[in-house]
Design a protein around this motif. Structure first.
Motif, PDB file in Angstrom:
ATOM      1  N   PRO A 134     -23.964 -19.899 -48.978  1.00 34.86           N
ATOM      2  CA  PRO A 134     -22.679 -20.482 -48.596  1.00 34.86           C
ATOM      3  C   PRO A 134     -21.900 -19.631 -47.603  1.00 34.86           C
ATOM      4  CG  PRO A 134     -22.622 -19.667 -50.848  1.00 34.86           C
ATOM      5  CD  PRO A 134     -24.017 -19.477 -50.372  1.00 34.86           C
ATOM      6  N   GLU A 135     -22.121 -18.326 -47.636  1.00 34.01           N
ATOM      7  CA  GLU A 135     -21.377 -17.471 -46.720  1.00 34.01           C
ATOM      8  C   GLU A 135     -22.331 -16.560 -45.996  1.00 34.01           C
ATOM      9  OE1 GLU A 135     -18.045 -15.607 -48.270  1.00 34.01           O
ATOM     10  OE2 GLU A 135     -17.492 -17.322 -49.514  1.00 34.01           O
ATOM     11  N   PRO A 136     -21.982 -16.194 -44.764  1.00 35.61           N
ATOM     12  CA  PRO A 136     -22.856 -15.257 -44.065  1.00 35.61           C
ATOM     13  C   PRO A 136     -23.066 -14.033 -44.935  1.00 35.61           C
ATOM     14  CG  PRO A 136     -21.115 -16.034 -42.624  1.00 35.61           C
ATOM     15  CD  PRO A 136     -20.813 -16.561 -43.992  1.00 35.61           C
ATOM     16  N   ARG A 137     -24.302 -13.544 -44.985  1.00 38.06           N
ATOM     17  CA  ARG A 137     -24.548 -12.359 -45.793  1.00 38.06           C
ATOM     18  C   ARG A 137     -23.900 -11.160 -45.132  1.00 38.06           C
ATOM     19  NH1 ARG A 137     -29.351 -14.949 -47.795  1.00 38.06           N
ATOM     20  NH2 ARG A 137     -30.298 -14.964 -45.749  1.00 38.06           N
ATOM     21  N   LYS A 138     -23.626 -10.150 -45.947  1.00 44.63           N
ATOM     22  CA  LYS A 138     -23.034  -8.920 -45.428  1.00 44.63           C
ATOM     23  C   LYS A 138     -23.947  -8.347 -44.355  1.00 44.63           C
ATOM     24  CE  LYS A 138     -19.618  -8.780 -48.405  1.00 44.63           C
ATOM     25  NZ  LYS A 138     -19.908 -10.169 -48.745  1.00 44.63           N
ATOM     26  N   PRO A 139     -23.347  -7.622 -43.410  1.00 38.93           N
ATOM     27  CA  PRO A 139     -24.192  -6.999 -42.386  1.00 38.93           C
ATOM     28  C   PRO A 139     -25.392  -6.330 -43.059  1.00 38.93           C
ATOM     29  CG  PRO A 139     -21.897  -6.503 -41.988  1.00 38.93           C
ATOM     30  CD  PRO A 139     -21.945  -7.323 -43.239  1.00 38.93           C
ATOM     31  N   THR A 140     -26.532  -6.590 -42.486  1.00 37.72           N
ATOM     32  CA  THR A 140     -27.757  -6.186 -43.153  1.00 37.72           C
ATOM     33  C   THR A 140     -27.833  -4.675 -43.319  1.00 37.72           C
ATOM     34  OG1 THR A 140     -28.607  -7.937 -41.837  1.00 37.72           O
ATOM     35  CG2 THR A 140     -30.184  -6.729 -43.146  1.00 37.72           C
ATOM     36  N   ASN A 141     -28.372  -4.258 -44.428  1.00 33.47           N
ATOM     37  CA  ASN A 141     -28.403  -2.824 -44.686  1.00 33.47           C
ATOM     38  C   ASN A 141     -29.517  -2.112 -43.923  1.00 33.47           C
ATOM     39  OD1 ASN A 141     -30.785  -3.263 -46.022  1.00 33.47           O
ATOM     40  ND2 ASN A 141     -29.806  -3.403 -48.024  1.00 33.47           N
ATOM     41  N   ALA A 142     -29.447  -0.818 -43.936  1.00 28.81           N
ATOM     42  CA  ALA A 142     -30.358  -0.017 -43.114  1.00 28.81           C
ATOM     43  C   ALA A 142     -31.809  -0.283 -43.481  1.00 28.81           C
ATOM     44  CB  ALA A 142     -30.026   1.457 -43.286  1.00 28.81           C
ATOM     45  N   LYS A 143     -32.059  -0.518 -44.751  1.00 26.84           N
ATOM     46  CA  LYS A 143     -33.442  -0.703 -45.184  1.00 26.84           C
ATOM     47  C   LYS A 143     -34.069  -1.914 -44.491  1.00 26.84           C
ATOM     48  CE  LYS A 143     -35.232  -2.035 -49.243  1.00 26.84           C
ATOM     49  NZ  LYS A 143     -34.970  -2.341 -50.648  1.00 26.84           N
ATOM     50  N   THR A 144     -33.307  -3.017 -44.473  1.00 26.61           N
ATOM     51  CA  THR A 144     -33.841  -4.217 -43.836  1.00 26.61           C
ATOM     52  C   THR A 144     -34.091  -3.968 -42.358  1.00 26.61           C
ATOM     53  OG1 THR A 144     -32.158  -5.210 -45.207  1.00 26.61           O
ATOM     54  CG2 THR A 144     -33.559  -6.695 -43.948  1.00 26.61           C
ATOM     55  N   TRP A 145     -33.112  -3.320 -41.723  1.00 25.32           N
ATOM     56  CA  TRP A 145     -33.273  -3.011 -40.303  1.00 25.32           C
ATOM     57  C   TRP A 145     -34.552  -2.230 -40.077  1.00 25.32           C
ATOM     58  CZ3 TRP A 145     -31.174  -4.653 -35.980  1.00 25.32           C
ATOM     59  CH2 TRP A 145     -29.942  -5.322 -36.043  1.00 25.32           C
ATOM     60  N   LEU A 146     -34.735  -1.189 -40.882  1.00 21.59           N
ATOM     61  CA  LEU A 146     -35.909  -0.347 -40.689  1.00 21.59           C
ATOM     62  C   LEU A 146     -37.178  -1.162 -40.888  1.00 21.59           C
ATOM     63  CD1 LEU A 146     -34.778   3.015 -42.269  1.00 21.59           C
ATOM     64  CD2 LEU A 146     -35.151   2.431 -39.852  1.00 21.59           C
ATOM     65  N   THR A 147     -37.169  -2.008 -41.919  1.00 21.47           N
ATOM     66  CA  THR A 147     -38.353  -2.833 -42.159  1.00 21.47           C
ATOM     67  C   THR A 147     -38.653  -3.696 -40.948  1.00 21.47           C
ATOM     68  OG1 THR A 147     -37.451  -3.023 -44.373  1.00 21.47           O
ATOM     69  CG2 THR A 147     -39.417  -4.315 -43.901  1.00 21.47           C
ATOM     70  N   MET A 148     -37.603  -4.347 -40.438  1.00 28.63           N
ATOM     71  CA  MET A 148     -37.803  -5.242 -39.302  1.00 28.63           C
ATOM     72  C   MET A 148     -38.310  -4.470 -38.091  1.00 28.63           C
ATOM     73  SD  MET A 148     -36.815  -8.372 -40.160  1.00 28.63           S
ATOM     74  CE  MET A 148     -36.291  -9.229 -38.692  1.00 28.63           C
ATOM     75  N   ILE A 149     -37.688  -3.331 -37.833  1.00 32.62           N
ATOM     76  CA  ILE A 149     -38.085  -2.575 -36.646  1.00 32.62           C
ATOM     77  C   ILE A 149     -39.501  -2.049 -36.816  1.00 32.62           C
ATOM     78  CG2 ILE A 149     -37.626  -0.451 -35.362  1.00 32.62           C
ATOM     79  CD1 ILE A 149     -34.626  -1.092 -35.777  1.00 32.62           C
ATOM     80  N   PHE A 150     -39.809  -1.636 -38.016  1.00 32.17           N
ATOM     81  CA  PHE A 150     -41.159  -1.174 -38.292  1.00 32.17           C
ATOM     82  C   PHE A 150     -42.166  -2.312 -38.049  1.00 32.17           C
ATOM     83  CE2 PHE A 150     -44.710  -0.472 -41.250  1.00 32.17           C
ATOM     84  CZ  PHE A 150     -45.168   0.735 -40.745  1.00 32.17           C
ATOM     85  N   GLY A 151     -41.789  -3.512 -38.532  1.00 29.99           N
ATOM     86  CA  GLY A 151     -42.646  -4.680 -38.304  1.00 29.99           C
ATOM     87  C   GLY A 151     -42.856  -4.924 -36.820  1.00 29.99           C
ATOM     88  N   ALA A 152     -41.757  -4.830 -36.067  1.00 28.23           N
ATOM     89  CA  ALA A 152     -41.867  -5.053 -34.630  1.00 28.23           C
ATOM     90  C   ALA A 152     -42.793  -4.029 -33.997  1.00 28.23           C
ATOM     91  CB  ALA A 152     -40.482  -4.983 -34.004  1.00 28.23           C
ATOM     92  N   LEU A 153     -42.657  -2.781 -34.454  1.00 29.77           N
ATOM     93  CA  LEU A 153     -43.521  -1.723 -33.905  1.00 29.77           C
ATOM     94  C   LEU A 153     -44.985  -2.004 -34.218  1.00 29.77           C
ATOM     95  CD1 LEU A 153     -41.453   1.485 -34.614  1.00 29.77           C
ATOM     96  CD2 LEU A 153     -42.248   0.650 -32.401  1.00 29.77           C
ATOM     97  N   VAL A 154     -45.259  -2.412 -35.440  1.00 29.75           N
ATOM     98  CA  VAL A 154     -46.638  -2.710 -35.815  1.00 29.75           C
ATOM     99  C   VAL A 154     -47.206  -3.787 -34.901  1.00 29.75           C
ATOM    100  CG1 VAL A 154     -48.090  -3.717 -37.617  1.00 29.75           C
ATOM    101  CG2 VAL A 154     -46.380  -2.000 -38.206  1.00 29.75           C
ATOM    102  N   ILE A 155     -46.386  -4.847 -34.695  1.00 31.45           N
ATOM    103  CA  ILE A 155     -46.853  -5.924 -33.823  1.00 31.45           C
ATOM    104  C   ILE A 155     -47.134  -5.392 -32.424  1.00 31.45           C
ATOM    105  CG2 ILE A 155     -46.181  -8.110 -32.747  1.00 31.45           C
ATOM    106  CD1 ILE A 155     -44.565  -8.695 -35.279  1.00 31.45           C
ATOM    107  N   CYS A 156     -46.243  -4.524 -31.957  1.00 31.67           N
ATOM    108  CA  CYS A 156     -46.428  -3.976 -30.614  1.00 31.67           C
ATOM    109  C   CYS A 156     -47.688  -3.130 -30.523  1.00 31.67           C
ATOM    110  CB  CYS A 156     -45.231  -3.132 -30.221  1.00 31.67           C
ATOM    111  SG  CYS A 156     -43.811  -4.128 -29.911  1.00 31.67           S
TER     112      CYS A 156
END
Ligand SMILES: Nc1ncnc2c1ncn2[C@@H]1O[C@H](COP(=O)(O)OP(=O)(O)O)[C@@H](O)[C@H]1O
Ligand SMILES: [Mg+2]
Lengths: 348, 288, 335
Positions: A103-125
Motif C-alpha cells: 500500500p505504501e512505497p517501501r522505505k528506502p532500500t537498505n544497504a544489504k539489498t543494494w549490495l545484493t543487487m550490485i553484486f548481481g549486476a557484477l556477476v552478470i557483467c
C-alpha cells in the motif's frame, strides 16, 4: 433498451448496420474470394465471382514459392514460447500485486539489498565479459548501464506502492520501438553481441539475429506489461477471502496457488494468452527488422509479396488468407476480453 | 490484507518482472542516447569518435525530418479523428437492437485482427490499385476514365485509410463496451423524462463516453506514432514516411547508427509527452 | 478443546490504530461473541486470532502455546467467513473435504467424514453440486461443514449470518447453538447484532473503536453495564439516557433507565410527559414520550396499552434499575 422499439426502426437499423458491417469486412471477403480464383480472374473487374471457376492452386503455389509451412511454424513457435515465458514472469508478479499489495512505497532500500543487487549486476557483467565481446559497447559500458540504470530503476520500481509499480510497467510499453531499434539491432546482429570460441564450445558464429533465441524473449518483453496488467485485473476479481479460507484450511502456499488460485484464475489466464497470441502473431516492426528467413514469422512472409512479380494477386490473397485466418478465429472468440487488455483495465 | 510471509514472498515474486522490464526499458534507451552522440556508420568503420550534437544537427537539417515529422502528426491526428468519430457512431449503432447484431459485431471487429502487413498489401493491391482495384472499378462504373492512383498520388492519405480501417473497430469496440455499462435504468429514466435524442446524446452519452474516448485517443496515439509495417510494405516511405520509418531508413539504407539513434531519441520524446497523459489517466482509474 | 489467550494485542494499519491493546482469555469450550458497531475492529481482532493478519505487537497463545509467529495453517483453527468463501470450482464434496486433504488424511476416512458432516447439515443430496448452484443458506451450511470436519481447536465465525434473510438467520442461529452444545468446542463469534450476541453467547465481549469495553455474560452486561457505551449498545430498544438536573439529583453526570424499567402510572409519577407516538408490537407497546426535563424517552408498556399521541402520562422509573455514570462514562456503583 427496455423500451420497445418499433418494427420499422428495427428494419432500418438492421439494414444500416449490416451495410456497415459488410463494408468493413469487404476487403477481407474480397481477398478470400480472390484467393480461390485464377490470377486472370482475380484481376478482372467487375469480378463475376460466381461464374468464374474456383481453384485451390494458389495455395499450393504459395506453399511452393515461399514455404508457408515454415513461416507458420516459426510464428507458432515464437507466439507460443513467448506467451509461456511471459506467464512464467507475469503470474508471480500479478499474484504479488493482487494479493500481497504494497500500500505504501517501501522505505528506502537498505544497504544489504543494494549490495545484493550490485553484486548481481557484477556477476552478470563478468559472465558477459567471459562469454561475449561487445563492440563498440564494451564490457564497461554494459557494466555502467547496469549499475547506473537498471539497478536503481529496478529498485525504484520494485519499492513503489503497487499502483506505482503497475503504472511504471505500463509506461515501459509506451517506449517507441524506434528508440530501441538501434541498440537492439546492433546487439542482434554481429556488430554487437559476439560470442567467443572459448575452447570447449565454439559459439563464435552464434547470433541473435533471425533466431528464436532473439525473437522469443523479445516478444515476451514487448507484451509483458500487457500480460501482467491483464492477469492483475483478473486476479483482483478473485475474492481474497477464498484464499484466506484455504489458508485456514491448512493449505500450504503451494496448495493455495495450485489448487485454489490457479483453477479460479484459469479463464483469466486463458484470455490473457489469447490476447498475447493476437498481439504477437500480428507484430510487424521487430519481425521485419530482426528476421529474414530462419526465424521469420508470417508478417515477414507477407511482406515478401510487396514487390510485384508478374500477376500475383491471387497468390497474394491466398498467402494473406493463410496468414490471417487462424488469428481471426482466435480474435473473434476473445473479442470481449480484448477490451480489457487493450485499455489496461481502464474500460471494463 | 496479506500477512508478513505473503508480503515477503510477494516482494520477491515481483522482482523478476520488474528487473527484466527495467532492463528492457533502460538499457536500449541508454545505448540509444550513447549512440546518438557517436560518429558511427556501419559502412565506414574507420570513422569513429564523439560526434557531439552533430547527429541531431544533421537530423534537424534533413528536409525529410520535417516532412516526416509532419507526416507523423498528420497520420496520428487524421486517424484518431476518423476512428473516434466513426467509433462513436458505430458504437451507438451496435448498441441498438437489430437482427443479427452478433454477426455484424464480428464483421466490424475483424479488421483489427488483421496483420498490418496483410492489410497494407490487400488495400494497396486489391482495393486501391489504380487499374485493377475495387475503387477504380467503382469509379469506372460511374463513368470515370482516369481512376485515382491512391497510393501514387495520395500516399499519406492512403496509409491513413488503411490504418483507420484497422483501428476503427478498436475504437468502436471499446466505446461500445463503455456504452453497455451505462445502465439500463439510466437510459429508461431518461426516456421517461422525455429527454430528446439530442439532449440525451449531449448530456448523458457524451459525458459518459468522455473517459473511454480519452483512453482510446491516448492508446491509439501510442500505437499510431509507431506505424511502420504499413509504410514499409507499400513502399511509400519516401513520400509518406513517418519518424519511425525515418529511423529505420537511416539505419537500413544510410547505415548511419548515430543519426538513426538521434531520430530514435526524438521519437522517444514525442511518445513520452503522450504517455505522460495516458499514465495519469489510467492511474486515476487505479485509485478509484 | 482450547483456551485462547490474547495478551496486549495491538494492531495498527498505517497511522490508524485499530486495536489499541486487547487482553482477553477465551475459555475452553465457551461460546464467546465479539459485538460492537461496524468498523469497531471485531473482524480485525478475529483475523488476528486466525493469523490472517499480523499483530503490530502482543502475544496470542492457544492452549498455552505462543502462536504469534505461526501461520494460519499451523494454528488448527477453523473459520466461517461472512461471504462463505467457498471454492467455486470445487463441488460441495471437495469443498468439505479440502481441509482433510490438506491434512493428508486417507481417502476412505475423508469420504466417511465428509458424508457424516453432510448428513448432519442436510447436504447429502447436494454433495456433487458446485457452490454456485446452491442457495445462500445451503452455502452457509457448506461453509460450516468445511469448518467442522477437521475438528479444529476452535471455531471462528465472522458475521456468518449477516447475508441470510431474517427467517433463515433465526434458524441458523439455533443450529449453530445446537452445534456448540453437541461439540462442546470453543467458538469465537463476531456480530454487530446485539440480539444475536445476547441470545447465543456464554460471554460477550463488547468492542468500541478497538477497545474492549466489557466482558461478561449477557445478563451481566444487561444488568451491570460498565460504561455508557455498553449500556447503550446492549438492550433493545436502547436505554434512555438523561443528563442535567435530574442526573445530578442522583449524583451522576448521566443516568440511564431501560424502557422496560419505566412504568406508566396513574396519578403523579416521577416524570410527566406527552406521548409523541406509539409502536405496537402485539406483546408490547413502545411509547415515545416527550418528558420535559428528562428529555425524550422510550417506555415499554403492555401490548394492550391504549394511550394515543398527545395524551398526557406520568412515568415512574424503577429506582433499583437506574444506572449511574460519571462524566467519563464509567458506571458509578455503590460499593
Ligand atoms: N487492511 C486494512 N487496511 C487499513 N484499514 C483497515 C484494514 N482492514 C480494516 N481496516 C480498518 O479497521 C477498522 C476495523 O475494521 P473491521 O475489523 O473490519 O471492523 P468490523 O469487523 O468491526 O466491522 C475499520 O475502520 C477499517 O476501515
Ligand atoms: Mg467485520
Amino acid at each position: 433498451m427496455a423500451i420497445k422499439q418499433s418494427r420499422n426502426k428495427t428494419i432500418f437499423l438492421t439494414i444500416v448496420a449490416w451495410a456497415i458491417g459488410i463494408i468493413m469486412f469487404f476487403p477481407i471477403f474480397w481477398t478470400a474470394v480472390a484467393a480461390f480464383k485464377t490470377e486472370s480472374d482475380a484481376y478482372s473487374l467487375p469480378q463475376n465471382w460466381l461464374s468464374t471457376p474456383w481453384t485451390l492452386e494458389n495455395f499450393a503455389i504459395v506453399q511452393e514459392r515461399s514455404d508457408y509451412i515454415r513461416y507458420i511454424f516459426n510464428t507458432t513457435v515464437i507466439v507460443v514460447l513467448s506467451t509461456l515465458l511471459g506467464l512464467v514472469f507475469a503470474i508471480p508478479a500479478a499474484w504479488s500485486m493482487a494479493f500481497a499489495p504494497n500500500p505504501e512505497p517501501r522505505k528506502p532500500t537498505n544497504a544489504k539489498t543494494w549490495l545484493t543487487m550490485i553484486f548481481g549486476a557484477l556477476v552478470i557483467c563478468f559472465l558477459g565479459l567471459y562469454f561475449t565481446d561487445w563492440k563498440p559497447v564494451n564490457f564497461f559500458v554494459g557494466l555502467a548501464l547496469l549499475l547506473i540504470f537498471v539497478v536503481p530503476a529496478s529498485l525504484w520500481a520494485w519499492n513503489q506502492n503497487t499502483s506505482g509499480t503497475l503504472l511504471w510497467m505500463l509506461s515501459t510499453k509506451m517506449m517507441p520501438p524506434a528508440g530501441a531499434l538501434i541498440p537492439i539491432y546492433l546487439i542482434f546482429n554481429r556488430n554487437g553481441l559476439i560470442f567467443k570460441d572459448w575452447g570447449w564450445i565454439n559459439l563464435s558464429h552464434f547470433t541473435l539475429m533471425d533466431s528464436f533465441w532473439g525473437m522469443v524473449p523479445l516478444m515476451t518483453l514487448l507484451n509483458l506489461p500487457i500480460i501482467i496488467w491483464m492477469l492483475f485485473t483478473y486476479f483482483k476479481e478473485i475474492p481474497v477471502g477464498i484464499l484466506e479460507a484455504a489458508r485456514m484450511d491448512g493449505a500450504s502456499l503451494w496448495n493455495e496457488l495450485y489448487r485454489v488460485l490457479t483453477p479460479m484464475a484459469l479463464p483469466g489466464i486463458a484470455s490473457t494468452c489469447l490476447l498475447n497470441l493476437i498481439l504477437s502473431w500480428n507484430e510487424a516492426f521487430w519481425s521485419l527488422n530482426l528476421t529474414n528467413k530462419f526465424a521469420a514469422p508470417l508478417s515477414f512472409f507477407i511482406s515478401e509479396y510487396s514487390s510485384p512479380e508478374g500477376q500475383f494477386w491471387a497468390k497474394l490473397s491466398a498467402a494473406s488468407i493463410m496468414a490471417i485466418a487462424p488469428i481471426l478465429v482466435v480474435g473473434w472468440f476473445s473479442q470481449k476480453q480484448l477490451v480489457r487488455g487493450l485499455t489496461f483495465g481502464a474500460v471494463k | 490484507m496479506a500477512t508478513k510471509q505473503a508480503l515477503v514472498l510477494g516482494k520477491w515474486a515481483l522482482l523478476p518482472s520488474v528487473a527484466v522490464l527495467a532492463a528492457w526499458s533502460f538499457v536500449p534507451l541508454a545505448l540509444t542516447i550513447y549512440f546518438a552522440f557517436l560518429r558511427y556508420n556501419l559502412q565506414d568503420p574507420e570513422n569513429t569518435g564523439w560526434a557531439g550534437f552533430s547527429n541531431f544537427y544533421y537530423f534537424f537539417k534533413d528536409p525529410y525530418f520535417w516532412k516526416d515529422l509532419l507526416n507523423t502528426i498528420l497520420l496520428v491526428a487524421g486517424t484518431i479523428v476518423t476512428t473516434v468519430v466513426g467509433g462513436v457512431l458505430l458504437a451507438l449503432l451496435l448498441d441498438q437492437k437489430f437482427w443479427g447484431r452478433g454477426i455484424v459485431r464480428l464483421l466490424v471487429i475483424a479488421p483489427f485482427f488483421i496483420m498490418p502487413t496483410v492489410s497494407a498489401l490487400v488495400w494497396k493491391n486489391l482495393i486501391m490499385h489504380p487499374v485493377f482495384g475495387l475503387f477504380a472499378g467503382i469509379q469506372r462504373f460511374f463513368g470515370s476514365h482516369q481512376p485515382i492512383d491512391w497510393f501514387g498520388k495520395f500516399p499519406l492519405f492512403s496509409v491513413g485509410m488503411v490504418v483507420s480501417w484497422q483501428w476503427l473497430p478498436y475504437a468502436a469496440l471499446i466505446l461500445l463496451t463503455a456504452l453497455q455499462s451505462l445502465d439500463e435504468e439510466q437510459k429508461d429514466a431518461a426516456a421517461m423524462d422525455g429527454t430528446s435524442t439530442l439532449n440525451y446524446f449531449r448530456y448523458i452519452l457524451l459525458p459518459h463516453l468522455a473517459r473511454p474516448i480519452t483512453v482510446v485517443i491516448l492508446i491509439e496515439t501510442i500505437f499510431l506514432l509507431n506505424i511502420f509495417a504499413e509504410i514499409k510494405v507499400t513502399s511509400v516511405g519516401g513520400f509518406a514516411g513517418n519518424l519511425t520509418y525515418l529511423v529505420f531508413s537511416q539505419l537500413n539504407d544510410a547505415t548511419d547508427v548515430g543519426m538513426a539513434a538521434a531520430g530514435g531519441l526524438i521519437a522517444v520524446v514525442l511518445a513520452n509527452i503522450v504517455s505522460a497523459f495516458l499514465v495519469r489517466m489510467v492511474g486515476k482509474n487505479l485509485e478509484a | 478443546m482450547a483456551v485462547i489467550k490474547l495478551e496486549n494485542v495491538r494492531k495498527v494499519f498505517g497511522d490508524a490504530v485499530i486495536i489499541p491493546g486487547a487482553d482477553l482469555e477465551i475459555r475452553d469450550g465457551e461460546f464467546i461473541v465479539f459485538v460492537g458497531p461496524s468498523g469497531c475492529g471485531k473482524s480485525t481482532l478475529l483475523r488476528l486470532i486466525a493469523g490472517l493478519e499480523d499483530m503490530t505487537s502482543g502475544v496470542i497463545k492457544i492452549d498455552g502455546r505462543d502462536v504469534t509467529e505461526v501461520a494460519p495453517a499451523g494454528r488448527e483453527l477453523s473459520m466461517v467467513f461472512q461471504s462463505y468463501a467457498l471454492y467455486p470450482h470445487m463441488s460441495v464434496r471437495k469443498n468439505i473435504a479440502f481441509p482433510l486433504m490438506m491434512a493428508k488424511m486417507p481417502e476412505d476416512q475423508i469420504k466417511a467424514k465428509v458424508e457424516g458432516a453432510a448428513a448432519k447439515l442436510n447436504l447429502t443430496q447436494y454433495l456433487d453440486r458446485k457452490p454456485g448452484q446452491l442457495s445462500g443458506g445451503q452455502r452457509q451450511r457448506v461453509a460450516i461443514g468445511r469448518a467442522i470436519v477437521r475438528q479444529p481447536k476452535a471455531f471462528l465465525f465472522d458475521e456468518p449470518l449477516s447475508n441470510l434473510d431474517a427467517a433463515l438467520r433465526v434458524n441458523m442461529r439455533v443450529e449453530i447453538m445446537q452445534m456448540h452444545q453437541d461439540m462442546k468446542a470453543t467458538m469465537v463469534y463476531v456480530t454487530h447484532d446485539q440480539v444475536e450476541a445476547m441470545t447465543m453467547a456464554d460471554r460477550i465481549v463488547v468492542l468500541d473503536r478497538g477497545n474492549i469495553q466489557q466482558v461478561g455474560s449477557p445478563l451481566d452486561l444487561y444488568n451491570k453495564p460498565d460504561t455508557l457505551f455498553v449500556a447503550g449498545f446492549i438492550g433493545s430498544p436502547k436505554m434512555n439516557f438523561i443528563t442535567g438536573a435530574i442526573a445530578e439529583k442522583h449524583k451522576a453526570a448521566t443516568i440511564g433507565v431501560r424502557p422496560e424499567h419505566i412504568d406508566v402510572v396513574s396519578g403523579k409519577g416521577e416524570w410527566q410527559g406527552k406521548i409523541l407516538l406509539t409502536e405496537h408490537l402485539g406483546s408490547d407497546s413502545f411509547l415515545h414520550v416527550e418528558a420535559g426535563d428528562a428529555g425524550r424517552l422510550v417506555v415499554r408498556a403492555p401490548g394492550e396499552f391504549s394511550g394515543k399521541p398527545n395524551d398526557k402520562i406520568s412515568l415512574k422509573p424503577d429506582p433499583a434499575r437506574i444506572h449511574k455514570f460519571d462524566a467519563q462514562g464509567l458506571a458509578i456503583r455503590s460499593k
